[in-house]
Design a protein around this motif. Sequence first.
Motif, short mmCIF file in Angstrom:
data_model
loop_
_atom_site.label_atom_id
_atom_site.label_comp_id
_atom_site.label_asym_id
_atom_site.label_seq_id
_atom_site.Cartn_x
_atom_site.Cartn_y
_atom_site.Cartn_z
N GLY A 90 0.75 -1.09 -0.05
CA GLY A 90 -0.11 -0.02 0.13
C GLY A 90 0.99 1.31 0.11
O GLY A 90 0.15 2.49 0.02
N GLU A 114 0.87 0.52 11.14
CA GLU A 114 -0.43 -0.08 11.45
C GLU A 114 -1.32 -0.28 10.09
O GLU A 114 -2.10 -0.99 9.79
CB GLU A 114 -1.46 0.89 12.50
CG GLU A 114 -0.68 0.77 13.77
CD GLU A 114 -1.61 1.62 14.75
OE1 GLU A 114 -2.55 2.11 14.44
OE2 GLU A 114 -1.07 1.82 16.02
N ARG A 115 -1.15 0.91 9.19
CA ARG A 115 -1.72 0.83 7.89
C ARG A 115 -1.42 -0.39 6.79
O ARG A 115 -2.10 -0.69 5.70
CB ARG A 115 -1.96 2.20 7.20
CG ARG A 115 -0.62 2.33 6.67
CD ARG A 115 -0.68 3.63 5.85
NE ARG A 115 0.82 4.13 5.08
CZ ARG A 115 1.63 4.80 5.53
NH1 ARG A 115 1.57 5.50 6.91
NH2 ARG A 115 2.53 5.16 4.74
N ARG A 118 -2.60 -5.09 7.53
CA ARG A 118 -4.08 -5.44 7.25
C ARG A 118 -4.52 -6.83 7.41
O ARG A 118 -3.23 -7.75 7.31
CB ARG A 118 -4.42 -4.96 5.88
CG ARG A 118 -4.50 -3.76 5.41
CD ARG A 118 -5.06 -3.49 3.88
NE ARG A 118 -4.14 -4.10 2.96
CZ ARG A 118 -3.27 -3.25 2.27
NH1 ARG A 118 -3.32 -2.18 2.22
NH2 ARG A 118 -2.44 -3.93 1.27
N ARG A 191 5.56 -9.00 8.67
CA ARG A 191 4.77 -8.82 7.50
C ARG A 191 5.27 -8.96 6.19
O ARG A 191 4.85 -9.47 5.05
CB ARG A 191 3.90 -7.44 7.57
CG ARG A 191 2.86 -7.15 6.54
CD ARG A 191 1.58 -7.84 6.62
NE ARG A 191 0.53 -7.41 5.88
CZ ARG A 191 -0.44 -7.98 5.58
NH1 ARG A 191 -0.64 -9.17 6.06
NH2 ARG A 191 -1.37 -7.45 4.84
#
Length: 375
Positions: A90, A114-115, A118, A191
Amino acid sequence: MAQFPPLQNDMILRAAKGKPTERTPVWVMRQAGRYLPEFREVRKDHDFFSMCRTPEIACEITVQPLRRYKGLLDAAIIFSDILVIPQALGMTVEMVPGKGPHFPEPLVEPKDVERLLRPGPVDIKAQLGYVLEAITLTRHQLGGQVPLLGFVGAPWTLLAYMIEGGGSKTLSKAKSWLYRYPGACHQLLERLTDACEAFLVAQIRAGAQMVQVFDSWAGELGPADYAEFSLPYNIAIAKRVKAALRKSDQPALAETPMAVFPKGAYYALPAYADSDYDVVSLDWTMDPVMARNALGCNKTLQGNLDPSTLFAPHNSIRERTRSMLTQFAGAPLHGQCHIANLGHGMYPDHSPEALRVFLETVHQVSTELRQRNAQ
């Protein structure tokens, strides 16, 4: 499963597995890129990432060096970029001419992470399907001439770019995060590891015949920080990729060779000795005998001519390439396991003819060394 043309030259795959080869196979990092006039001709009309996202253009750029150096390269590497993973998470990434990668909105504090966290895995097909299409298209376009390589950036290297907002001489922002926000860093590294694993599995299923993890900023960390923030994630990628492929409907793909390039982190080599990587790439500061002693005899070594050597007169390129090959030949090997390469990627101002001299010398000298050793 896609049916690809039969492979005519599998030397690099044999070397990666420690099997004998007629000579030392050779390819170079960034062999498809800015030093080639034919690349610059395509680049005139296209943004960098639009070329990556257009499979037909990525395929064309990937095969350009195979045309120019017909019979001299033993692998092609798909034209793409390590920063497509941050994009898939993103983030916006631009490639600025004369500057390199640029993140308009880099990570500044932990809440920015945090964004990117997901729920659920990254949808690789949706976000990075264009790379997979380019790999499949290129496998067909190559017609089996040589194997096709895929790649990802290592989690630490990707994290560093995402925090710095681009290249950096000190990585002070990224390294300060390791000390100030270690929890957020580990969250993001996990992540990124998940994304790297899924992306490599997808690349292999799409047709990549060997893959490499580029830890370009490895040497910017000291041994303790590397052991905490980079090494375990790199180790996990290889282990998880092979495990996922063994459990898939194509378990034979688990034998696809995997390479890791911990640039500058000579102290980390022993830790890769028992890893699931088949190949360890060395930069030009690493001595092959030292590396062999550190890794033992069950890993193939790859590298490691200083890229700046290609600015030298042709006779010097030949001499230094011969010296490099002789060094690797003097390191105790399992089988004949050296893949010739540069110690980092091609530079934009390298002469294409200088690369030709390097490739021709690898062919000539490694054949001589093989014949000598066989007597």
